[in-house]
Design a protein around this motif. Structure first.
Motif, PDB file in Angstrom:
ATOM      1  N   THR A 169      -9.353 -10.393 -15.048  1.00 39.30           N
ATOM      2  CA  THR A 169      -8.461 -10.901 -14.009  1.00 39.30           C
ATOM      3  C   THR A 169      -7.036 -10.458 -14.297  1.00 39.30           C
ATOM      4  O   THR A 169      -6.603 -10.427 -15.449  1.00 39.30           O
ATOM      5  CB  THR A 169      -8.511 -12.432 -13.928  1.00 39.30           C
ATOM      6  N   VAL A 170      -6.332 -10.105 -13.242  1.00 39.51           N
ATOM      7  CA  VAL A 170      -4.937  -9.683 -13.366  1.00 39.51           C
ATOM      8  C   VAL A 170      -4.144 -10.334 -12.240  1.00 39.51           C
ATOM      9  O   VAL A 170      -4.675 -10.565 -11.151  1.00 39.51           O
ATOM     10  CB  VAL A 170      -4.789  -8.151 -13.282  1.00 39.51           C
ATOM     11  N   PRO A 171      -2.879 -10.636 -12.469  1.00 42.33           N
ATOM     12  CA  PRO A 171      -2.070 -11.188 -11.377  1.00 42.33           C
ATOM     13  C   PRO A 171      -1.725 -10.102 -10.376  1.00 42.33           C
ATOM     14  O   PRO A 171      -1.508  -8.946 -10.738  1.00 42.33           O
ATOM     15  CB  PRO A 171      -0.811 -11.684 -12.110  1.00 42.33           C
ATOM     16  N   VAL A 172      -1.701 -10.463  -9.106  1.00 41.43           N
ATOM     17  CA  VAL A 172      -1.262  -9.523  -8.078  1.00 41.43           C
ATOM     18  C   VAL A 172       0.249  -9.688  -7.942  1.00 41.43           C
ATOM     19  O   VAL A 172       0.725 -10.667  -7.378  1.00 41.43           O
ATOM     20  CB  VAL A 172      -1.966  -9.785  -6.741  1.00 41.43           C
ATOM     21  N   CYS A 173       0.968  -8.742  -8.491  1.00 47.08           N
ATOM     22  CA  CYS A 173       2.429  -8.818  -8.504  1.00 47.08           C
ATOM     23  C   CYS A 173       2.987  -7.842  -7.469  1.00 47.08           C
ATOM     24  O   CYS A 173       2.718  -6.653  -7.541  1.00 47.08           O
ATOM     25  CB  CYS A 173       2.982  -8.470  -9.886  1.00 47.08           C
ATOM     26  N   GLY A 174       3.719  -8.359  -6.503  1.00 44.83           N
ATOM     27  CA  GLY A 174       4.374  -7.487  -5.539  1.00 44.83           C
ATOM     28  C   GLY A 174       3.540  -7.121  -4.338  1.00 44.83           C
ATOM     29  O   GLY A 174       3.926  -6.257  -3.557  1.00 44.83           O
ATOM     30  N   GLY A 175       2.412  -7.781  -4.130  1.00 55.88           N
ATOM     31  CA  GLY A 175       1.584  -7.503  -2.965  1.00 55.88           C
ATOM     32  C   GLY A 175       0.760  -8.723  -2.609  1.00 55.88           C
ATOM     33  O   GLY A 175       0.533  -9.594  -3.446  1.00 55.88           O
ATOM     34  N   ALA A 176       0.324  -8.798  -1.350  1.00 47.33           N
ATOM     35  CA  ALA A 176      -0.471  -9.944  -0.926  1.00 47.33           C
ATOM     36  C   ALA A 176      -1.868  -9.901  -1.519  1.00 47.33           C
ATOM     37  O   ALA A 176      -2.453 -10.930  -1.834  1.00 47.33           O
ATOM     38  CB  ALA A 176      -0.542  -9.991   0.602  1.00 47.33           C
ATOM     39  N   ARG A 177      -2.420  -8.673  -1.662  1.00 44.05           N
ATOM     40  CA  ARG A 177      -3.761  -8.481  -2.198  1.00 44.05           C
ATOM     41  C   ARG A 177      -3.735  -7.322  -3.183  1.00 44.05           C
ATOM     42  O   ARG A 177      -2.860  -6.467  -3.126  1.00 44.05           O
ATOM     43  CB  ARG A 177      -4.743  -8.152  -1.059  1.00 44.05           C
ATOM     44  N   LEU A 178      -4.728  -7.281  -4.074  1.00 48.62           N
ATOM     45  CA  LEU A 178      -4.760  -6.225  -5.075  1.00 48.62           C
ATOM     46  C   LEU A 178      -4.805  -4.851  -4.417  1.00 48.62           C
ATOM     47  O   LEU A 178      -4.177  -3.905  -4.888  1.00 48.62           O
ATOM     48  CB  LEU A 178      -5.959  -6.415  -6.006  1.00 48.62           C
ATOM     49  N   LYS A 179      -5.548  -4.710  -3.311  1.00 46.26           N
ATOM     50  CA  LYS A 179      -5.667  -3.407  -2.660  1.00 46.26           C
ATOM     51  C   LYS A 179      -4.340  -2.950  -2.075  1.00 46.26           C
ATOM     52  O   LYS A 179      -4.168  -1.770  -1.777  1.00 46.26           O
ATOM     53  CB  LYS A 179      -6.744  -3.431  -1.588  1.00 46.26           C
ATOM     54  N   ASN A 180      -3.392  -3.888  -1.878  1.00 48.01           N
ATOM     55  CA  ASN A 180      -2.078  -3.502  -1.369  1.00 48.01           C
ATOM     56  C   ASN A 180      -1.261  -2.729  -2.386  1.00 48.01           C
ATOM     57  O   ASN A 180      -0.290  -2.063  -2.027  1.00 48.01           O
ATOM     58  CB  ASN A 180      -1.284  -4.739  -0.937  1.00 48.01           C
ATOM     59  N   ILE A 181      -1.642  -2.827  -3.668  1.00 48.43           N
ATOM     60  CA  ILE A 181      -0.845  -2.144  -4.694  1.00 48.43           C
ATOM     61  C   ILE A 181      -1.634  -1.109  -5.475  1.00 48.43           C
ATOM     62  O   ILE A 181      -1.028  -0.263  -6.136  1.00 48.43           O
ATOM     63  CB  ILE A 181      -0.198  -3.146  -5.674  1.00 48.43           C
ATOM     64  N   CYS A 182      -2.972  -1.131  -5.411  1.00 51.33           N
ATOM     65  CA  CYS A 182      -3.733  -0.120  -6.137  1.00 51.33           C
ATOM     66  C   CYS A 182      -5.133   0.033  -5.572  1.00 51.33           C
ATOM     67  O   CYS A 182      -5.677  -0.870  -4.950  1.00 51.33           O
ATOM     68  CB  CYS A 182      -3.802  -0.447  -7.636  1.00 51.33           C
ATOM     69  N   SER A 183      -5.712   1.224  -5.806  1.00 45.10           N
ATOM     70  CA  SER A 183      -7.077   1.510  -5.384  1.00 45.10           C
ATOM     71  C   SER A 183      -7.565   2.702  -6.189  1.00 45.10           C
ATOM     72  O   SER A 183      -6.802   3.349  -6.909  1.00 45.10           O
ATOM     73  CB  SER A 183      -7.132   1.810  -3.882  1.00 45.10           C
ATOM     74  N   MET A 184      -8.852   3.013  -6.076  1.00 45.78           N
ATOM     75  CA  MET A 184      -9.387   4.181  -6.758  1.00 45.78           C
ATOM     76  C   MET A 184      -9.054   5.427  -5.945  1.00 45.78           C
ATOM     77  O   MET A 184      -9.231   5.460  -4.732  1.00 45.78           O
ATOM     78  CB  MET A 184     -10.896   4.063  -6.943  1.00 45.78           C
ATOM     79  N   GLY A 185      -8.568   6.471  -6.633  1.00 47.29           N
ATOM     80  CA  GLY A 185      -8.225   7.721  -5.983  1.00 47.29           C
ATOM     81  C   GLY A 185      -9.158   8.842  -6.373  1.00 47.29           C
ATOM     82  O   GLY A 185      -8.911  10.007  -6.054  1.00 47.29           O
ATOM     83  N   GLY A 186     -10.229   8.518  -7.080  1.00 44.93           N
ATOM     84  CA  GLY A 186     -11.181   9.508  -7.567  1.00 44.93           C
ATOM     85  C   GLY A 186     -11.844   8.963  -8.816  1.00 44.93           C
ATOM     86  O   GLY A 186     -11.546   7.844  -9.254  1.00 44.93           O
ATOM     87  N   PRO A 187     -12.761   9.707  -9.416  1.00 45.86           N
ATOM     88  CA  PRO A 187     -13.399   9.243 -10.653  1.00 45.86           C
ATOM     89  C   PRO A 187     -12.348   9.017 -11.736  1.00 45.86           C
ATOM     90  O   PRO A 187     -11.581   9.929 -12.072  1.00 45.86           O
ATOM     91  CB  PRO A 187     -14.342  10.400 -11.023  1.00 45.86           C
ATOM     92  N   ASP A 188     -12.281   7.799 -12.256  1.00 48.58           N
ATOM     93  CA  ASP A 188     -11.365   7.459 -13.349  1.00 48.58           C
ATOM     94  C   ASP A 188      -9.900   7.677 -12.990  1.00 48.58           C
ATOM     95  O   ASP A 188      -9.062   7.879 -13.870  1.00 48.58           O
ATOM     96  CB  ASP A 188     -11.704   8.264 -14.616  1.00 48.58           C
ATOM     97  N   THR A 189      -9.572   7.639 -11.710  1.00 48.32           N
ATOM     98  CA  THR A 189      -8.185   7.788 -11.268  1.00 48.32           C
ATOM     99  C   THR A 189      -7.788   6.585 -10.421  1.00 48.32           C
ATOM    100  O   THR A 189      -8.476   6.246  -9.453  1.00 48.32           O
ATOM    101  CB  THR A 189      -7.994   9.076 -10.449  1.00 48.32           C
ATOM    102  N   ILE A 190      -6.692   5.954 -10.795  1.00 48.53           N
ATOM    103  CA  ILE A 190      -6.165   4.820 -10.051  1.00 48.53           C
ATOM    104  C   ILE A 190      -4.874   5.246  -9.365  1.00 48.53           C
ATOM    105  O   ILE A 190      -3.974   5.796 -10.001  1.00 48.53           O
ATOM    106  CB  ILE A 190      -5.903   3.615 -10.976  1.00 48.53           C
TER     107      ILE A 190
END
Length: 268
Positions: A169-190
């Motif tokens: 678990t991680v805090p969502v800092c700076g966004g309403a949802r986790l997907k608003n600040i990060c997502s997968m961009g490829g294998p092993d790439t965030i």
């Protein structure tokens, strides 16, 4: 589209149309999570998305009809987390959204997935809230964002469901949802926003994992919300916002695409 393992090949996508009531005041008198809504534009974008998934990626689409009684039901990723042959039916934070799971549950059963119910107020998962847009599956492990939509009890239910994978678990800092600040961009790439809040979340993710991930930072927060797909043709795709919406992030998207066969523009 429901959350699916980025390392397994996609065969289906489940989507739900944008209802005419999207953007109108909900039962509690507040807008449905949107400051301003262009309904016609949202419906056009939905058409572009489904067309790309069907015609370019080659997925079999299962379209659940829009329901005017459920204005936010187009956020279908929130109500199911899927990995392998198992689907966890979640429990959205807003009471008025919890009826959205019924149609999705039926589809999951029709696809012969093992369906796990998060449950209601009573029982082992009492008090749990979990929305799929707070869940990031890397192909190796889960990160669950603790936000105004998802609580720690919800993350515990997810961990109990997908026991073969580590769940942090991680805090969502700076966004309403986790997907608003990060997502997968490829294998092993965030792909992650370079906002201070997103960087704080990323530092905690790095402390909690034993795996190494490449990180691509994007200056515009909305550019961090992407969908990485391994298509049935064994080609890789990245759905992201177009350059005209996120001009400062276009180079990062191109960098992510160097290892992919194709980039698709994704209007969200």
């Amino acid at each position: 589209m429901a959350n699916v393992c980025p390392y397994g090949y996609f065969t289906h996508a489940v989507v739900r149309g944008v209802p005419e009531t999207f953007g109108k005041p909900a039962a509690d008198g507040r807008e449905n999570g949107e400051a301003s809504v262009d309904l016609a534009k949202a419906q056009r974008q939905f058409g572009c998305l489904t067309g790309a998934l069907r015609q370019k990626v080659g997925l079999q689409l299962i379209e659940i009809p829009p329901d005017p009684e459920l204005p936010e039901s187009w956020r279908i990723e929130d109500v199911a987390v899927i990995q392998g042959d198992m689907a966890l039916i979640t429990r959205p934070f807003k009471q008025q959204r919890r009826s959205e799971v019924e149609a999705v549950r039926r589809v999951m059963s029709e696809l012969n997935l093992t369906v796990v119910e998060m449950g209601g107020e009573e029982g082992d998962s009492g008090g749990a809230t979990l929305e799929g847009s707070d869940v990031l599956f890397t192909g190796r492990e889960f990160f669950v964002g603790i936000s105004s939509h998802t609580n720690r009890r919800g993350a515990e239910v997810l961990a109990d469901t997908f026991r073969d994978f580590a769940v942090s678990t991680v805090p969502v800092c700076g966004g309403a949802r986790l997907k608003n600040i990060c997502s997968m961009g490829g294998p092993d790439t965030i792909i992650i926003s370079n906002s201070d809040g997103a960087k704080k979340t990323l530092r905690m993710m790095e402390q909690l994992t034993d795996h190494h991930y490449e990180v691509l930072s994007v200056p515009e927060e909305s550019a961090a919300n992407c969908i990485y797909i391994k298509g049935p043709s064994k080609r890789d795709f990245l759905l992201h916002r177009p350059a005209e919406e996120c001009p400062d992030s276009a180079s990062a998207h191109r960098e992510a695409g160097k290892t992919l066969d194709m980039l698709l523009l994704f209007h969200s």
